[in-house]
Design a protein around this motif. Structure first.
Motif, PDB file in Angstrom:
ATOM      1  N   ILE A 222      12.636 -48.604 -15.646  1.00 38.67           N
ATOM      2  CA  ILE A 222      12.004 -47.721 -14.662  1.00 38.67           C
ATOM      3  C   ILE A 222      12.518 -48.114 -13.286  1.00 38.67           C
ATOM      4  N   ALA A 223      13.096 -47.171 -12.573  1.00 34.08           N
ATOM      5  CA  ALA A 223      13.662 -47.453 -11.258  1.00 34.08           C
ATOM      6  C   ALA A 223      12.566 -47.531 -10.203  1.00 34.08           C
ATOM      7  N   ALA A 224      12.806 -48.327  -9.176  1.00 35.40           N
ATOM      8  CA  ALA A 224      11.868 -48.405  -8.051  1.00 35.40           C
ATOM      9  C   ALA A 224      11.713 -47.026  -7.430  1.00 35.40           C
ATOM     10  N   GLY A 225      10.484 -46.670  -7.063  1.00 38.73           N
ATOM     11  CA  GLY A 225      10.218 -45.377  -6.453  1.00 38.73           C
ATOM     12  C   GLY A 225       9.885 -44.285  -7.446  1.00 38.73           C
ATOM     13  N   THR A 226       9.957 -44.596  -8.749  1.00 34.86           N
ATOM     14  CA  THR A 226       9.654 -43.601  -9.779  1.00 34.86           C
ATOM     15  C   THR A 226       8.148 -43.390  -9.899  1.00 34.86           C
ATOM     16  N   VAL A 227       7.741 -42.115  -9.987  1.00 36.93           N
ATOM     17  CA  VAL A 227       6.345 -41.807 -10.301  1.00 36.93           C
ATOM     18  C   VAL A 227       6.196 -41.954 -11.814  1.00 36.93           C
ATOM     19  N   ILE A 228       5.301 -42.810 -12.244  1.00 34.94           N
ATOM     20  CA  ILE A 228       5.209 -43.189 -13.651  1.00 34.94           C
ATOM     21  C   ILE A 228       4.605 -42.067 -14.495  1.00 34.94           C
TER      22      ILE A 228
ATOM     23  N   VAL B 142       3.381 -45.171  -8.379  1.00 34.35           N
ATOM     24  CA  VAL B 142       4.799 -45.309  -8.045  1.00 34.35           C
ATOM     25  C   VAL B 142       5.229 -46.758  -8.234  1.00 34.35           C
ATOM     26  N   ALA B 143       6.373 -46.942  -8.888  1.00 36.16           N
ATOM     27  CA  ALA B 143       6.898 -48.290  -9.102  1.00 36.16           C
ATOM     28  C   ALA B 143       7.413 -48.860  -7.783  1.00 36.16           C
ATOM     29  N   ARG B 144       6.958 -50.042  -7.423  1.00 35.67           N
ATOM     30  CA  ARG B 144       7.423 -50.705  -6.201  1.00 35.67           C
ATOM     31  C   ARG B 144       8.793 -51.350  -6.397  1.00 35.67           C
ATOM     32  N   ARG B 145       9.158 -51.617  -7.649  1.00 36.17           N
ATOM     33  CA  ARG B 145      10.368 -52.377  -7.959  1.00 36.17           C
ATOM     34  C   ARG B 145      10.965 -51.866  -9.257  1.00 36.17           C
ATOM     35  N   HIS B 146      12.181 -52.300  -9.535  1.00 41.38           N
ATOM     36  CA  HIS B 146      12.788 -51.965 -10.828  1.00 41.38           C
ATOM     37  C   HIS B 146      12.032 -52.704 -11.928  1.00 41.38           C
ATOM     38  N   ILE B 147      11.773 -52.004 -13.034  1.00 43.26           N
ATOM     39  CA  ILE B 147      11.053 -52.598 -14.162  1.00 43.26           C
ATOM     40  C   ILE B 147      11.945 -52.514 -15.397  1.00 43.26           C
ATOM     41  N   ALA B 148      12.192 -53.643 -16.016  1.00 42.28           N
ATOM     42  CA  ALA B 148      13.069 -53.686 -17.189  1.00 42.28           C
ATOM     43  C   ALA B 148      12.360 -53.148 -18.422  1.00 42.28           C
ATOM     44  N   ALA B 149      13.134 -52.648 -19.371  1.00 42.49           N
ATOM     45  CA  ALA B 149      12.572 -52.178 -20.637  1.00 42.49           C
ATOM     46  C   ALA B 149      11.872 -53.335 -21.343  1.00 42.49           C
ATOM     47  N   GLY B 150      10.677 -53.069 -21.855  1.00 43.88           N
ATOM     48  CA  GLY B 150       9.920 -54.091 -22.571  1.00 43.88           C
ATOM     49  C   GLY B 150       9.097 -54.999 -21.688  1.00 43.88           C
TER      50      GLY B 150
ATOM     51  N   GLN C   5       2.076 -48.825  -6.664  1.00 42.14           N
ATOM     52  CA  GLN C   5       1.278 -48.346  -5.543  1.00 42.14           C
ATOM     53  C   GLN C   5       0.907 -46.895  -5.814  1.00 42.14           C
ATOM     54  N   VAL C   6      -0.146 -46.448  -5.156  1.00 41.29           N
ATOM     55  CA  VAL C   6      -0.595 -45.070  -5.340  1.00 41.29           C
ATOM     56  C   VAL C   6       0.479 -44.118  -4.827  1.00 41.29           C
ATOM     57  N   ALA C   7       0.765 -43.068  -5.580  1.00 39.23           N
ATOM     58  CA  ALA C   7       1.759 -42.075  -5.166  1.00 39.23           C
ATOM     59  C   ALA C   7       1.268 -41.336  -3.926  1.00 39.23           C
ATOM     60  N   HIS C   8       2.177 -41.127  -2.967  1.00 38.88           N
ATOM     61  CA  HIS C   8       1.818 -40.403  -1.753  1.00 38.88           C
ATOM     62  C   HIS C   8       1.695 -38.909  -2.038  1.00 38.88           C
ATOM     63  N   VAL C   9       0.681 -38.299  -1.473  1.00 37.50           N
ATOM     64  CA  VAL C   9       0.594 -36.837  -1.503  1.00 37.50           C
ATOM     65  C   VAL C   9       1.032 -36.275  -0.151  1.00 37.50           C
ATOM     66  N   VAL C  10       1.112 -37.169   0.837  1.00 40.89           N
ATOM     67  CA  VAL C  10       1.611 -36.802   2.167  1.00 40.89           C
ATOM     68  C   VAL C  10       2.597 -37.878   2.593  1.00 40.89           C
ATOM     69  N   ASP C  11       3.787 -37.480   3.032  1.00 43.08           N
ATOM     70  CA  ASP C  11       4.790 -38.424   3.510  1.00 43.08           C
ATOM     71  C   ASP C  11       4.913 -38.347   5.027  1.00 43.08           C
ATOM     72  N   ARG C  12       5.351 -39.435   5.624  1.00 42.50           N
ATOM     73  CA  ARG C  12       5.542 -39.458   7.071  1.00 42.50           C
ATOM     74  C   ARG C  12       6.588 -38.422   7.472  1.00 42.50           C
TER      75      ARG C  12
END
Length: 228
Positions: free
Chosen positions: A113-119, A149-157, A166-173
């Motif tokens: 799972i790549a960083a920034g991905t909505v799970i 949202v993933a803060r970092r890269h997560i390896a399989a397993g 972190q909670v996914a943003h519904v509003v961005d800057r």
């Protein structure tokens, strides 16, 4: 006289101490007592093994079953000690080492799972694994992860940990948002620029594009900002 002697003999028999149990204590009974006590104190499903006693140990055989009385140490680390006592007249106390292995359901990543991905739910699975000191602080509830949202890269397993999300943003800057104000059944809408990011129900500062005024509202799941 004979009646008196008979009564005296009866009293003597009642008050006489019970004969001591001959022989030495079986190490297996001591270890079984330690395991029973640890099992009563630890979560269901924990594997417990007490096998660290020297089989040459010489203790008077207890007239009753030896009893565990205290669990010492952090069983989650895989090792602890149980205090075992003989509560009969042969009274003795011994500290018995036990090895423990707790198991629990954990959430793991099916694939990287790549960083920034909505799970999404299909990126995860719930598996039962042994709980070791290194894997404490894991996540067990799928619903608590999906949509974050993933803060970092997560390896399989990898076993998922709360600090990785972190909670996914519904509003961005910098995003143009709709400001919604409601009063006495009347709803007024205007446009604004978000000055910060926010998740659902999070407070966010917005600059009204018509007046230039900076106001604070609460981000809604649909991306609008509710202001008072």
């Amino acid at each position: 006289m004979r009646r008196f002697l008979a009564m005296t003999g009866l009293v003597t028999a009642v008050l006489a101490p019970a004969p001591a149990v001959a022989g030495t204590e079986d190490v297996a009974r001591i270890q079984a007592a330690a395991e029973r006590y640890a099992r009563s104190e630890l979560p269901r499903g924990t594997t417990i093994t007490a096998n660290g006693l020297d089989t040459r140990l010489q203790l008077p055989r207890c007239g009753t079953e030896p009893q565990g009385t205290r669990l010492i140490g952090n069983a989650a680390s895989g090792a602890a000690t149980v205090e075992v006592r003989c509560l009969a007249t042969q009274g003795w106390k011994l500290f018995v080492p036990v090895r423990t292995q707790q198991r629990s359901y954990m959430i793991v990543a099916r694939a990287p799972i790549a960083a920034g991905t909505v799970i999404a739910a299909d990126q995860l699975e719930r598996v039962e694994q042994a709980v070791r000191g290194a894997s404490r602080g894991f996540m067990t509830d799928l619903s608590a992860v999906v949509g974050q949202v993933a803060r970092r890269h997560i390896a399989a397993g990898a076993i998922l940990r709360p600090q990785w999300f972190q909670v996914a943003h519904v509003v961005d800057r910098g995003q143009t948002v709709t400001l919604v104000a409601r009063s006495a059944g009347v709803e007024i809408r205007s446009r604004g620029e978000a000055l910060q990011a926010a998740g659902p129900s999070g407070l966010v500062k917005v600059r009204n594009l018509s007046s230039g005024r900076v106001i604070e509202g609460r981000a809604q799941a649909d991306g609008t900002v509710l202001v008072n």
